[in-house]
Write a protein that holds these residues in place. Structure first.
Motif, mmCIF file in Angstrom:
data_model
loop_
_atom_site.group_PDB
_atom_site.id
_atom_site.type_symbol
_atom_site.label_atom_id
_atom_site.label_comp_id
_atom_site.label_asym_id
_atom_site.label_seq_id
_atom_site.Cartn_x
_atom_site.Cartn_y
_atom_site.Cartn_z
ATOM 1 N N PHE A 346 -38.861 48.757 -32.928
ATOM 2 C CA PHE A 346 -39.059 49.706 -33.625
ATOM 3 C C PHE A 346 -38.432 50.977 -31.822
ATOM 4 O O PHE A 346 -38.436 51.893 -32.083
ATOM 5 N N MET A 347 -38.996 50.098 -30.621
ATOM 6 C CA MET A 347 -38.411 51.071 -29.692
ATOM 7 C C MET A 347 -36.868 51.129 -28.878
ATOM 8 O O MET A 347 -36.606 52.391 -29.154
ATOM 9 N N GLN A 348 -36.744 49.737 -30.025
ATOM 10 C CA GLN A 348 -34.887 50.053 -29.117
ATOM 11 C C GLN A 348 -34.330 50.964 -29.972
ATOM 12 O O GLN A 348 -33.014 51.194 -29.716
ATOM 13 N N ALA A 349 -34.569 51.437 -31.312
ATOM 14 C CA ALA A 349 -34.193 52.160 -32.121
ATOM 15 C C ALA A 349 -33.675 53.546 -31.205
ATOM 16 O O ALA A 349 -32.966 54.102 -31.992
ATOM 17 N N GLU A 350 -34.280 53.649 -30.672
ATOM 18 C CA GLU A 350 -34.312 54.738 -30.600
ATOM 19 C C GLU A 350 -33.476 55.115 -28.619
ATOM 20 O O GLU A 350 -33.484 56.266 -28.656
ATOM 21 N N LEU A 351 -33.127 53.454 -28.486
ATOM 22 C CA LEU A 351 -32.062 53.647 -27.705
ATOM 23 C C LEU A 351 -30.841 53.357 -27.612
ATOM 24 O O LEU A 351 -30.283 52.849 -26.644
ATOM 25 N N GLU A 352 -30.640 52.616 -28.759
ATOM 26 C CA GLU A 352 -29.398 52.018 -29.056
ATOM 27 C C GLU A 352 -28.068 51.906 -28.372
ATOM 28 O O GLU A 352 -27.837 51.070 -27.944
ATOM 29 N N GLN A 353 -27.344 53.280 -28.034
ATOM 30 C CA GLN A 353 -26.997 53.887 -27.678
ATOM 31 C C GLN A 353 -26.523 53.993 -26.576
ATOM 32 O O GLN A 353 -26.626 53.452 -25.736
ATOM 33 N N ASP A 354 -28.017 54.167 -25.739
ATOM 34 C CA ASP A 354 -28.568 54.073 -24.107
ATOM 35 C C ASP A 354 -28.285 52.350 -23.686
ATOM 36 O O ASP A 354 -26.963 52.052 -22.839
ATOM 37 N N LEU A 355 -28.516 51.579 -24.848
ATOM 38 C CA LEU A 355 -28.523 50.513 -24.271
ATOM 39 C C LEU A 355 -26.938 49.549 -24.402
ATOM 40 O O LEU A 355 -26.561 48.964 -24.006
ATOM 41 N N ASP A 356 -26.756 50.272 -25.285
ATOM 42 C CA ASP A 356 -24.693 49.418 -25.484
ATOM 43 C C ASP A 356 -23.932 49.691 -24.451
ATOM 44 O O ASP A 356 -23.331 49.691 -23.733
ATOM 45 N N MET A 370 -37.344 54.864 -17.121
ATOM 46 C CA MET A 370 -36.629 55.647 -18.605
ATOM 47 C C MET A 370 -36.416 55.520 -19.225
ATOM 48 O O MET A 370 -37.258 57.017 -20.632
ATOM 49 N N THR A 371 -36.315 54.308 -20.259
ATOM 50 C CA THR A 371 -36.182 53.465 -21.373
ATOM 51 C C THR A 371 -37.234 53.437 -22.267
ATOM 52 O O THR A 371 -38.088 54.182 -23.082
ATOM 53 N N TYR A 372 -38.578 53.027 -21.217
ATOM 54 C CA TYR A 372 -39.558 53.114 -22.262
ATOM 55 C C TYR A 372 -40.231 54.272 -22.386
ATOM 56 O O TYR A 372 -40.736 53.926 -23.452
ATOM 57 N N ASP A 373 -39.780 55.069 -20.813
ATOM 58 C CA ASP A 373 -40.651 56.540 -20.851
ATOM 59 C C ASP A 373 -40.381 57.477 -22.864
ATOM 60 O O ASP A 373 -41.016 57.496 -23.364
ATOM 61 N N THR A 374 -39.078 57.233 -22.774
ATOM 62 C CA THR A 374 -38.430 58.020 -24.081
ATOM 63 C C THR A 374 -38.604 56.855 -25.135
ATOM 64 O O THR A 374 -39.504 57.855 -25.993
ATOM 65 N N ALA A 375 -39.215 55.625 -25.014
ATOM 66 C CA ALA A 375 -39.597 55.087 -26.557
ATOM 67 C C ALA A 375 -40.883 55.385 -26.806
ATOM 68 O O ALA A 375 -40.881 55.547 -28.240
ATOM 69 N N MET A 376 -41.783 55.495 -25.773
ATOM 70 C CA MET A 376 -43.145 55.997 -25.818
ATOM 71 C C MET A 376 -43.532 57.714 -26.520
ATOM 72 O O MET A 376 -44.095 57.535 -27.163
ATOM 73 N N ALA A 377 -42.181 58.069 -25.843
ATOM 74 C CA ALA A 377 -42.294 59.563 -26.560
ATOM 75 C C ALA A 377 -41.906 59.634 -28.090
ATOM 76 O O ALA A 377 -42.389 60.202 -28.971
ATOM 77 N N ALA A 378 -41.210 58.631 -28.204
ATOM 78 C CA ALA A 378 -40.119 58.273 -29.907
ATOM 79 C C ALA A 378 -42.133 57.750 -30.550
ATOM 80 O O ALA A 378 -42.185 58.569 -31.528
ATOM 81 N N PRO A 384 -48.325 59.006 -34.357
ATOM 82 C CA PRO A 384 -49.579 59.368 -33.329
ATOM 83 C C PRO A 384 -50.829 59.321 -33.426
ATOM 84 O O PRO A 384 -51.453 59.057 -32.485
ATOM 85 N N ASN A 385 -50.744 58.544 -34.449
ATOM 86 C CA ASN A 385 -52.516 57.548 -34.474
ATOM 87 C C ASN A 385 -52.804 57.124 -33.909
ATOM 88 O O ASN A 385 -53.721 56.316 -33.512
ATOM 89 N N LEU A 386 -51.647 55.789 -34.011
ATOM 90 C CA LEU A 386 -52.006 55.103 -31.794
ATOM 91 C C LEU A 386 -52.050 55.609 -30.913
ATOM 92 O O LEU A 386 -52.727 54.533 -30.397
ATOM 93 N N MET A 387 -51.896 56.074 -31.022
ATOM 94 C CA MET A 387 -52.389 56.603 -29.473
ATOM 95 C C MET A 387 -53.459 57.913 -29.195
ATOM 96 O O MET A 387 -53.763 58.927 -28.596
ATOM 97 N N SER A 388 -54.142 57.961 -30.471
ATOM 98 C CA SER A 388 -54.820 59.464 -30.441
ATOM 99 C C SER A 388 -56.702 58.713 -31.514
ATOM 100 O O SER A 388 -56.543 57.993 -31.797
ATOM 101 N N GLY A 389 -57.391 59.810 -31.212
ATOM 102 C CA GLY A 389 -58.937 59.606 -31.695
ATOM 103 C C GLY A 389 -58.864 58.505 -31.176
ATOM 104 O O GLY A 389 -59.045 58.430 -30.395
ATOM 105 N N LYS A 390 -60.220 57.352 -32.101
ATOM 106 C CA LYS A 390 -60.656 55.767 -31.392
ATOM 107 C C LYS A 390 -59.598 55.561 -30.999
ATOM 108 O O LYS A 390 -59.627 54.504 -29.539
#
Length: 420
Positions: A346-356, A370-378, A384-390
């Motif tokens: 899931f995280m790599q999908a946001e960075l396919e070109q960067d990694l290639d 840098m890539t970790y921060d980008t993936a986590m922002a995506a 969003p519910n994975l990082m908010s609320g409870k």
């Protein structure tokens, strides 16, 4: 590709060709599937280039000798690879060895290699006809050994020696655990006594606090800190003993893993005639998501394993993103499939070109962060519910397996997520 108007019969054609071209160009990572190869890159390819790659796939080395065992791809798999490469080459005529022109897959050299592999496979089938196996290994090898007194004695001596190794490992582990338990009890006793004294001191009013007692509490801190360091060291000793135990061959039975160094510095592992990127006995660590992302990008460059001479040797494991589940030993496959891949893919999908675009040797801590921060922002944007609320505080302590479970629950139904 060089023939953009043609669509491959299956995406696997493209994957194989990109893998071959990476080997041909001595590139440490496979080309992305949408990479376009110019005709002037493809025309110089020779039958020898194709055979060297196929040799690696079949024999584990580009230049096997006449007695090299078959440890990888089968005759049928090599035939499929031959077709895949041929599809993308600009010339279709049979290879002319005099002119050095034509389609190199349609050459006597490639044909001879396939015939060699087929001959080895046929001889194996003949030799193994009627052979019985058990979960502990090949029965016929044990029967052969015990049919003679010397053979039986030799086998029993080998089993005895291996069992002695395990006894020594367990004694070491037991000693470490005993020392760890004693240190923990000592630290608990000191902390309990200290807390009892502190509670008694705090029960007094502020004017009655004893300055001498306060200094005593402070003076005990280095002792407590030293005990904590001792516990840490003893835990490391237990961990090292346990890892040695896990990486060792099975009790009393012959067990061999051959380490095959690769061009990029990473290894593959041959066991029971099969090449693995992740060998038997490997244990995926329970780690946080950032550490898992690091392994996804650069693998386990510091991995070590016990070789056939009972020595601990370096055996780096390639980046997990470059490893297919088919090349993961069964003992580690479920953990990688269910506990690591869902969130990391899931995280790599946001960075396919960067990694290639990033050569493997150039991946450093800054790029990983840098890539970790980008993936986590995506991830925060898409789920969003994975990082908010409870989960706002909880998610910071989740291990990679928890992230994978959460992302499966977030994205897929209960019957679908088994197929990730």
């Amino acid at each position: 590709m060089s023939k953009p108007v043609k669509t491959p019969p299956t995406p696997r054609y493209t994957s194989i060709f990109c893998e071959f071209m990476a080997h041909y160009h001595q590139r440490p990572t496979v080309y992305p599937k949408d990479h376009v190869f110019e005709e002037n890159e493809l025309l110089p390819i020779t039958p020898s280039d194709i055979c060297r790659w196929m040799n690696v796939k079949a024999f584990g080395t580009a230049d096997p000798d006449d007695n090299a065992p078959l440890v990888g791809s089968s005759w049928s798999s090599l035939g499929f690879m031959k077709k895949s490469i041929s599809f993308f080459l600009p010339r279709n005529a049979p290879w002319d060895p005099v002119e050095g022109r034509g389609n190199p897959t349609k050459s006597e050299e490639v044909k001879s290699l396939l015939l060699r592999v087929k001959t080895i496979e046929d001889s194996r089938k003949k030799a193994s006809s009627g052979r019985q196996h058990s979960i502990y290994g090949a029965v016929d090898e044990i029967v052969t050994a015990i049919n003679s007194a010397d053979g039986a004695r030799g086998l029993l001596q080998k089993i005895q020696g291996r069992n002695d190794e395990y006894i020594n490992m367990m004694e070491t582990m037991g000693t470490s655990l005993s020392a760890l338990g004693a240190t923990i009890e000592e630290m608990k006793a000191k902390l309990t006594a200290s807390n009892d004294a502190i509670k008694q001191e705090l029960s007094k009013d502020s004017t009655g606090l004893d300055d001498g007692h306060y200094k005593t509490f402070i003076s005990e801190l280095p002792t407590v800190s030293g005990l904590a360091k001792t516990i840490s060291d003893e835990v490391a000793n237990v961990s090292e003993s346990l890892q040695s135990f896990v990486n060792s061959p099975g009790v009393g039975m012959p067990h061999e893993i051959t380490i095959n160094p690769g061009v990029s510095g990473y290894c593959s592992f041959t066991e029971d005639g099969k090449i693995w990127d992740i060998p038997a006995g490997f244990i995926f660590p329970q780690c946080d998501l950032f550490t898992a992302w690091k392994h996804w990008l650069i693998g386990f460059p510091d991995h070590k394993i016990r070789n056939n001479k009972n020595e601990i040797v370096a055996a780096p494991i390639k980046p997990l993103r470059l490893i297919s589940l088919g090349n993961v030993h069964q003992s580690a496959k479920k953990k990688m499939k269910d506990g690591w891949r869902p969130i990391l893919i899931f995280m790599q999908a946001e960075l396919e070109q960067d990694l290639d675009d990033m050569p493997l040797p150039s991946i450093d801590e800054q790029f990983i962060k840098m890539t970790y921060d980008t993936a986590m922002a995506a991830l925060q944007s898409k789920a969003p519910n994975l990082m908010s609320g409870k989960n706002e505080q909880k998610h910071q302590s989740w291990k990679v397996a928890t992230w994978s479970r959460k992302i499966r629950e977030e994205q897929l139904g209960p019957t679908q997520h088994r197929n990730i």
